[in-house]
Design a protein around this motif. Structure first.
Motif, PDB file in Angstrom:
ATOM      1  N   ALA A 327      -5.225   1.587   3.502  1.00 41.87           N
ATOM      2  CA  ALA A 327      -5.468   0.420   2.642  1.00 41.87           C
ATOM      3  C   ALA A 327      -6.214   0.832   1.373  1.00 41.87           C
ATOM      4  O   ALA A 327      -5.895   0.373   0.267  1.00 41.87           O
ATOM      5  N   LYS A 328      -7.210   1.693   1.526  1.00 44.78           N
ATOM      6  CA  LYS A 328      -7.950   2.177   0.360  1.00 44.78           C
ATOM      7  C   LYS A 328      -7.036   2.979  -0.568  1.00 44.78           C
ATOM      8  O   LYS A 328      -7.089   2.838  -1.793  1.00 44.78           O
ATOM      9  N   ASP A 329      -6.195   3.818   0.033  1.00 41.44           N
ATOM     10  CA  ASP A 329      -5.298   4.651  -0.773  1.00 41.44           C
ATOM     11  C   ASP A 329      -4.303   3.780  -1.552  1.00 41.44           C
ATOM     12  O   ASP A 329      -4.046   4.025  -2.734  1.00 41.44           O
ATOM     13  N   LEU A 330      -3.739   2.767  -0.884  1.00 40.05           N
ATOM     14  CA  LEU A 330      -2.778   1.895  -1.551  1.00 40.05           C
ATOM     15  C   LEU A 330      -3.440   1.149  -2.700  1.00 40.05           C
ATOM     16  O   LEU A 330      -2.883   1.049  -3.801  1.00 40.05           O
ATOM     17  N   SER A 331      -4.627   0.642  -2.460  1.00 39.99           N
ATOM     18  CA  SER A 331      -5.356  -0.078  -3.507  1.00 39.99           C
ATOM     19  C   SER A 331      -5.647   0.844  -4.691  1.00 39.99           C
ATOM     20  O   SER A 331      -5.537   0.443  -5.851  1.00 39.99           O
ATOM     21  N   ALA A 332      -5.988   2.104  -4.396  1.00 48.40           N
ATOM     22  CA  ALA A 332      -6.329   3.058  -5.452  1.00 48.40           C
ATOM     23  C   ALA A 332      -5.119   3.489  -6.270  1.00 48.40           C
ATOM     24  O   ALA A 332      -5.259   3.930  -7.412  1.00 48.40           O
ATOM     25  N   GLN A 333      -3.923   3.361  -5.715  1.00 47.20           N
ATOM     26  CA  GLN A 333      -2.713   3.771  -6.425  1.00 47.20           C
ATOM     27  C   GLN A 333      -2.396   2.865  -7.609  1.00 47.20           C
ATOM     28  O   GLN A 333      -1.613   3.226  -8.489  1.00 47.20           O
ATOM     29  N   GLY A 334      -2.961   1.679  -7.635  1.00 45.16           N
ATOM     30  CA  GLY A 334      -2.785   0.797  -8.773  1.00 45.16           C
ATOM     31  C   GLY A 334      -1.787  -0.315  -8.548  1.00 45.16           C
ATOM     32  O   GLY A 334      -1.144  -0.424  -7.503  1.00 45.16           O
ATOM     33  N   VAL A 335      -1.634  -1.145  -9.571  1.00 42.04           N
ATOM     34  CA  VAL A 335      -0.886  -2.391  -9.422  1.00 42.04           C
ATOM     35  C   VAL A 335       0.614  -2.174  -9.236  1.00 42.04           C
ATOM     36  O   VAL A 335       1.272  -2.965  -8.567  1.00 42.04           O
ATOM     37  N   GLN A 336       1.156  -1.124  -9.816  1.00 45.03           N
ATOM     38  CA  GLN A 336       2.588  -0.898  -9.640  1.00 45.03           C
ATOM     39  C   GLN A 336       2.914  -0.637  -8.173  1.00 45.03           C
ATOM     40  O   GLN A 336       3.871  -1.205  -7.629  1.00 45.03           O
ATOM     41  N   ALA A 337       2.103   0.205  -7.526  1.00 44.26           N
ATOM     42  CA  ALA A 337       2.309   0.500  -6.108  1.00 44.26           C
ATOM     43  C   ALA A 337       2.100  -0.741  -5.259  1.00 44.26           C
ATOM     44  O   ALA A 337       2.832  -0.976  -4.285  1.00 44.26           O
ATOM     45  N   LEU A 338       1.113  -1.553  -5.622  1.00 39.76           N
ATOM     46  CA  LEU A 338       0.851  -2.785  -4.873  1.00 39.76           C
ATOM     47  C   LEU A 338       2.034  -3.743  -4.977  1.00 39.76           C
ATOM     48  O   LEU A 338       2.456  -4.342  -3.979  1.00 39.76           O
ATOM     49  N   LYS A 339       2.577  -3.901  -6.174  1.00 39.37           N
ATOM     50  CA  LYS A 339       3.717  -4.801  -6.351  1.00 39.37           C
ATOM     51  C   LYS A 339       4.933  -4.298  -5.577  1.00 39.37           C
ATOM     52  O   LYS A 339       5.630  -5.079  -4.905  1.00 39.37           O
TER      53      LYS A 339
END
Length: 485
Positions: A327-339
């Motif tokens: 979860a921390k890694d995904l959040s750190a990857q930024g908004v493009q990865a989150l979308k």
């Protein structure tokens, strides 16, 4: 009192209820005699039983102010530095600004400090739903929310679009029930509510921006010396009471309570949030996008919740279980990865894919979800003239929509407690603000918020399990409580 628009009105406390919003009818003769008998019996025994608690009179809403505790005024009261403690409010979010407003109405001197450099420096969250706090905001001088949107229908779907639950005024009015609940939820952008509160203070200049608290200590005169970092330099200030309203990672809390005694607790899931204007999906019409409907869709693992954000936009909240590191890694990857992750997981019924696809990356954020174990009052007893409100005191998951509600209630309760406990001739300086105000306030706050913290943590589990797919026209949490009863 007539419900009027906020406009440029000023407020002061109602003298009939002294700003409390309620008045007491006094004790009945039966209650007085019963307490006296219990007190006499206690005095005649030598055991260590707890002394009887004095009964309280029945409270009713003050008719003069319609229960708000406020009446219109030509100008706000002048701060009473002689009789009231000077308050340092750390944190300019919803709770901190609300406390400042409540202090302003009561003539309680305060200074509001915020580490951000300005109002728009960072996101203050997305949308919030006013539930219990709908009444509290009237106690803060806000009798209308021009940016607020009222929902009248709530739907729960499976991923194919099958409706498995529906409730709300529109549902109740169509039913054959003899009575219809009249409760409604008001949805509003967090920044819109924050701005409405700031307007009560006279605008952005009421905040000491760019002040990062780094420490405080008691002075010889029983005041607190505060240390701030401002533009890379150290500045000092003084206060009689420090209130931490600075969020889940509160600097005030860390100075009062050791982190290992009440650490952050990961709740096992991540949340991805977005805001989408309805104009971006005009080609796709849906009754779900009528600016008065809240809907959620789930599959027992992922769950998306979509509500009106403004009259012409919606906010969505996607959540799903995930190990903390991932979860921390995904959040750190930024908004493009989150979308991309959000779109990949929600190839469900319309209009969900269309909403997520049309959401700009600049309107997306995501974070792992945390709370803390319930705060024990004993941890604050040694804090002296300092306390916590909102997420600094009782952080909780977003799944019951209670964080902002509880912060608003905390703020109003504390201001009312200061007004009552530190009134002229109270000798609060001799007894200390903790004995005069904080002990009672904290006890009430922690008791009130405890069930909200627990229910919000429980919701993380059942909203991401097969339980959420239960068919029934009621909130999922209500079904859980019936099953446990």
């Amino acid at each position: 009192m007539e419900k009027i628009k906020n406009s440029a009105l000023k407020w002061t406390i109602c003298q009939e209820c002294h700003g409390q919003g309620k008045k007491s009818r006094g004790l009945s003769k039966k209650a007085r005699l019963g307490y006296q008998m219990a007190l006499d019996l206690y005095g005649k025994t030598n055991d260590e039983r707890t002394a009887p608690v004095p009964p309280k009179g029945h409270l009713y809403s003050c008719l003069n102010c319609s229960g708000s505790g406020l009446v219109p005024s030509v100008a706000p009261p002048i701060a009473d530095n002689e009789n009231y403690p000077n308050i340092a409010i750390i944190g300019g979010g919803i709770g901190g600004v609300a406390l400042a407003v409540a202090c302003l109405h009561r003539g309680i001197p305060f200074t509001l400090y915020e580490r951000d450099s300005n109002f728009e420096a960072r996101s203050q969250g997305y949308g919030l739903t006013l539930q219990q706090a709908s009444r509290a905001i009237e106690g803060l001088g806000i009798f209308s929310l021009e940016q607020g949107v009222i929902s009248t229908r709530h739907l729960v779907h499976t991923t194919t679009g099958k409706v498995i639950g529906e409730w709300g005024i529109r549902k109740w009015m169509q039913s054959d029930a003899k009575t219809s609940p009249k409760r409604t939820n008001v949805h509003i952008a967090r920044q819109s509510l924050r701005l409405a509160l700031l307007e009560q203070l006279g605008g952005h200049d009421a905040v000491q921006w760019g002040h990062q608290l780094v420490g405080f200590n008691e002075s010889d005169d029983d005041s607190l010396g505060l240390i701030f970092e401002v533009n890379g330099e150290i500045q000092h200030a003084k206060a009689d009471l420090v209130v931490g309203a600075d969020g889940i990672r509160s600097a005030v809390r860390s100075l009062l309570i050791a982190e290992d005694s009440s650490p952050l607790r990961y709740l096992g899931c991540i949340v991805i949030l977005g805001i989408c204007p309805l104009s971006a999906i005009e080609s796709h019409s849906s009754s779900l996008l009528d600016s008065a409907t809240v809907f959620q869709t789930a599959n027992g693992n992922e769950r998306i919740y979509i509500m009106p954000f403004t009259s012409d936009s919606v906010m969505w909240q996607l959540s799903f279980p995930m190990p903390e590191k991932e979860a921390k890694d995904l959040s750190a990857q930024g908004v493009q990865a989150l979308k991309e992750e959000a779109c990949r997981r929600t190839k469900w019924h319309d209009p969900i894919p269309q909403i997520l696809a049309a959401t700009l990356e600049t309107q997306i954020s995501g974070y792992p979800v945390y709370d803390r174990e319930l705060l024990e009052p004993e941890l604050l007893k040694k804090a002296g003239p300092a306390t916590l409100i909102g997420d600094a005191a009782h952080p909780m998951s977003p799944f019951k929509g209670q964080g902002a509600n509880q912060a608003l209630l905390d703020a109003l309760s504390l201001a009312r407690g200061i007004s009552k406990g530190c009134r002229p001739l109270s000798q609060w300086r001799k007894a200390g603000v903790r004995e005069s105000v904080l002990t009672v306030f904290e006890s009430e706050m922690l008791e009130r918020s405890a069930t909200k913290v627990k229910d919000s943590a429980d919701a993380v589990q059942f909203l991401h399990s097969e339980t959420v797919l239960h068919e029934g026209d009621e909130p999922r949490g209500r079904y859980i409580k019936k099953e446990k009863a």
